[in-house]
Design a protein around this motif. Sequence first.
Motif, PDB file in Angstrom:
ATOM      1  N   MET A 239       0.921  -1.266  -0.051  1.00 49.36           N
ATOM      2  CA  MET A 239       0.046  -0.070  -0.014  1.00 49.36           C
ATOM      3  C   MET A 239       0.820   1.050   0.031  1.00 49.36           C
ATOM      4  N   GLU A 240       2.099   1.344   0.602  1.00 53.12           N
ATOM      5  CA  GLU A 240       2.758   2.374   0.616  1.00 53.12           C
ATOM      6  C   GLU A 240       3.304   2.792  -0.793  1.00 53.12           C
ATOM      7  N   LEU A 241       3.281   1.923  -1.818  1.00 55.86           N
ATOM      8  CA  LEU A 241       3.437   2.456  -3.212  1.00 55.86           C
ATOM      9  C   LEU A 241       2.620   3.563  -3.684  1.00 55.86           C
ATOM     10  N   LEU A 242       1.251   3.636  -3.145  1.00 61.39           N
ATOM     11  CA  LEU A 242       0.367   4.400  -3.289  1.00 61.39           C
ATOM     12  C   LEU A 242       0.725   5.873  -2.787  1.00 61.39           C
ATOM     13  N   ASP A 243       1.500   5.926  -1.677  1.00 64.21           N
ATOM     14  CA  ASP A 243       1.691   7.030  -1.204  1.00 64.21           C
ATOM     15  C   ASP A 243       2.974   7.806  -2.000  1.00 64.21           C
ATOM     16  N   CYS A 244       3.722   7.119  -2.718  1.00 61.71           N
ATOM     17  CA  CYS A 244       4.630   7.379  -3.528  1.00 61.71           C
ATOM     18  C   CYS A 244       4.386   8.052  -4.898  1.00 61.71           C
ATOM     19  N   GLY A 245       3.057   8.144  -5.265  1.00 62.33           N
ATOM     20  CA  GLY A 245       2.576   8.710  -6.520  1.00 62.33           C
ATOM     21  C   GLY A 245       1.929   7.592  -7.606  1.00 62.33           C
ATOM     22  N   PHE A 246       2.175   6.366  -7.357  1.00 59.56           N
ATOM     23  CA  PHE A 246       1.218   5.581  -7.957  1.00 59.56           C
ATOM     24  C   PHE A 246      -0.357   5.583  -8.059  1.00 59.56           C
ATOM     25  N   GLN A 247      -0.823   5.342  -8.940  1.00 60.49           N
ATOM     26  CA  GLN A 247      -2.477   5.508  -8.919  1.00 60.49           C
ATOM     27  C   GLN A 247      -3.149   4.154  -8.455  1.00 60.49           C
ATOM     28  N   MET A 248      -2.308   3.285  -9.298  1.00 65.69           N
ATOM     29  CA  MET A 248      -3.052   1.819  -9.238  1.00 65.69           C
ATOM     30  C   MET A 248      -2.000   0.620  -8.702  1.00 65.69           C
ATOM     31  N   LEU A 249      -2.501  -0.077  -7.857  1.00 63.46           N
ATOM     32  CA  LEU A 249      -1.993  -1.446  -7.664  1.00 63.46           C
ATOM     33  C   LEU A 249      -2.726  -2.570  -8.343  1.00 63.46           C
ATOM     34  N   TYR A 250      -1.882  -3.567  -8.698  1.00 61.77           N
ATOM     35  CA  TYR A 250      -2.595  -5.076  -9.087  1.00 61.77           C
ATOM     36  C   TYR A 250      -3.663  -5.488  -8.230  1.00 61.77           C
ATOM     37  N   GLY A 251      -4.609  -6.234  -9.243  1.00 62.03           N
ATOM     38  CA  GLY A 251      -5.496  -6.914  -8.219  1.00 62.03           C
ATOM     39  C   GLY A 251      -5.417  -8.647  -8.236  1.00 62.03           C
ATOM     40  N   TRP A 252      -4.243  -8.909  -7.934  1.00 57.51           N
ATOM     41  CA  TRP A 252      -3.726 -10.538  -7.978  1.00 57.51           C
ATOM     42  C   TRP A 252      -5.044 -11.230  -7.383  1.00 57.51           C
ATOM     43  N   ASP A 253      -5.103 -10.904  -6.215  1.00 55.65           N
ATOM     44  CA  ASP A 253      -5.973 -11.827  -5.295  1.00 55.65           C
ATOM     45  C   ASP A 253      -7.271 -11.763  -6.152  1.00 55.65           C
ATOM     46  N   PHE A 254      -7.859 -10.832  -6.532  1.00 51.54           N
ATOM     47  CA  PHE A 254      -9.106 -10.795  -7.087  1.00 51.54           C
ATOM     48  C   PHE A 254      -9.076 -11.760  -8.226  1.00 51.54           C
ATOM     49  N   GLN A 255      -8.287 -11.651  -9.243  1.00 50.87           N
ATOM     50  CA  GLN A 255      -7.726 -12.549 -10.254  1.00 50.87           C
ATOM     51  C   GLN A 255      -7.903 -14.107  -9.794  1.00 50.87           C
ATOM     52  N   SER A 256      -6.977 -14.245  -8.785  1.00 47.43           N
ATOM     53  CA  SER A 256      -6.993 -15.600  -8.145  1.00 47.43           C
ATOM     54  C   SER A 256      -8.227 -16.310  -7.905  1.00 47.43           C
ATOM     55  N   LYS A 257      -9.029 -15.387  -7.077  1.00 50.94           N
ATOM     56  CA  LYS A 257     -10.346 -15.874  -6.734  1.00 50.94           C
ATOM     57  C   LYS A 257     -11.319 -16.130  -7.741  1.00 50.94           C
ATOM     58  N   LEU A 258     -11.158 -15.131  -8.852  1.00 54.09           N
ATOM     59  CA  LEU A 258     -12.065 -15.351 -10.008  1.00 54.09           C
ATOM     60  C   LEU A 258     -11.865 -16.642 -10.773  1.00 54.09           C
ATOM     61  N   ALA A 259     -10.625 -17.059 -10.814  1.00 57.78           N
ATOM     62  CA  ALA A 259     -10.194 -18.209 -11.585  1.00 57.78           C
ATOM     63  C   ALA A 259     -10.815 -19.447 -10.731  1.00 57.78           C
ATOM     64  N   SER A 260     -10.745 -19.055  -9.315  1.00 62.56           N
ATOM     65  CA  SER A 260     -11.023 -20.424  -8.355  1.00 62.56           C
ATOM     66  C   SER A 260     -12.670 -20.620  -8.627  1.00 62.56           C
ATOM     67  N   VAL A 261     -13.534 -19.424  -8.524  1.00 61.80           N
ATOM     68  CA  VAL A 261     -14.707 -19.464  -8.988  1.00 61.80           C
ATOM     69  C   VAL A 261     -15.224 -20.231  -9.829  1.00 61.80           C
ATOM     70  N   PHE A 262     -14.577 -19.919 -11.188  1.00 60.65           N
ATOM     71  CA  PHE A 262     -14.969 -20.572 -12.431  1.00 60.65           C
ATOM     72  C   PHE A 262     -14.655 -21.923 -12.456  1.00 60.65           C
TER      73      PHE A 262
END
Length: 450
Positions: A239-262
């Motif tokens: 999360m500290e990356l967002l304090d450095c000026g980045f606007q977005m982080l990856y959503g790795w966990d969401f994608q992993s859960k999405l594949a598991s649901v399907f």
Amino acid sequence: MKFDRTLIISLLTALTLSAVSCGEDNKKPVEPDVPDTPEQTEPGNTMVIYEANPKVFASSKSLKAIEDRLDEIQDLGVNVLWLMPIQQQGSKNSVGSPYCIRDFKAVNSSYGTIDDLKSLVRKAHSMDMKVILDWIANHTSWDNVWIEQHPEWFTKDANGNIISPAGMGWNDVADLNFNSQELRTAMIDAMTYWIKEADVDGFRCDYADGVPADFWKDALDAVLALKPDAVLLAEGSEMELLDCGFQMLYGWDFQSKLASVFSGRMDVSRLYDAHANEYKGLAEGKERLRFSTNHDKAMNESSPITMYKGERGAMSAFVISAYMGGIPLIYSSQEIGYAKTVNFFTNVLMDWNSNPAYTEEYQKVMAAYQESAPIRGGEPVLYNTGDVVSIYYKGGLMVVANTSGSSVQVKTPMERAGDKAVDMMTGKSENIPAALNLEAYQYKIWKIEK
């Protein structure tokens, strides 16, 4: 107005929703507090990123080939073009990875020239599209000039030997040591070079967690001084990356859960939890990148066609990833339903006309996404309806998507049943039924009119 990121996910008590799959009732959630009529909210996101792997466009002059397809890329609702690494690639100890950089200020000659990049950027800008570059700050190739000229810029073992990034298995690259201020200055100079020279609009920063946050703060300050509206995406989770000026982080966990649901290994509610957790504590203006596939997944695991059980499953998964929140990503090849893995170390050329109906469906899905932005603001209400993902935005948008390979019948939310709506995929006006029949992996995108 900034909405609280806490999701309304009702999973524990009896309520007004149910899903019936193969004739069996599923659990019903508590009815959330949703107004009977849509209310105007803060408009939703409009950014859509297209990850362009040069090696799928052409075996040579890839930058020109990408430029020639900008119209088709824009037709997918895209307004940000992310170019995977275009810098000169190393050869010493190489395994073919484009993330192994020999010269941070040179274009890979197999892709074209700096003038080709400038031409691509100019055309994209004329179409109101931004262009961002992949940036690899953590390491270099073993034949990078810095190794010979500045060995003190690299991490070394107890015997004074330059080493690869510890614990990563990346033996084709040498680890940079950011304790060196001179290295930091050179890296920032290299990043800003591409803005000054080619007018690029930002960066997707590879393995951002592996580089000190205080470096990113200095680097992104320099980038933003040149491009105040730069697009800055971190491939990271800290999360500290967002304090450095980045606007977005990856959503790795969401994608992993999405594949598991399907795959049937996980309940839809776990996907909702992943969404909530990824947005927990995010400041206003910060986002998650949402994807059903990307270059890593398509190479190291499987194509979306395999991962999500066929073309229909892959489309349903993409709709969910795009509409639940965050910044949607399209990886070059998924819009034609490419069914094999894509090794981005080698040329895997696409036949872009191989599946026109599928490509047209992507276009319609993303046209609906952009059209619905004015009513897609605020936090989505997520209903637990068994195998069906149900998303409602209070501005007046409802999306449902079946994650199973079986037909289901879903009771729509009581307050939505009977609403006059437009099916955004067909343009047909209809009343939302009290019970909705969905075929395997079928989805619906409704704009509610009252």
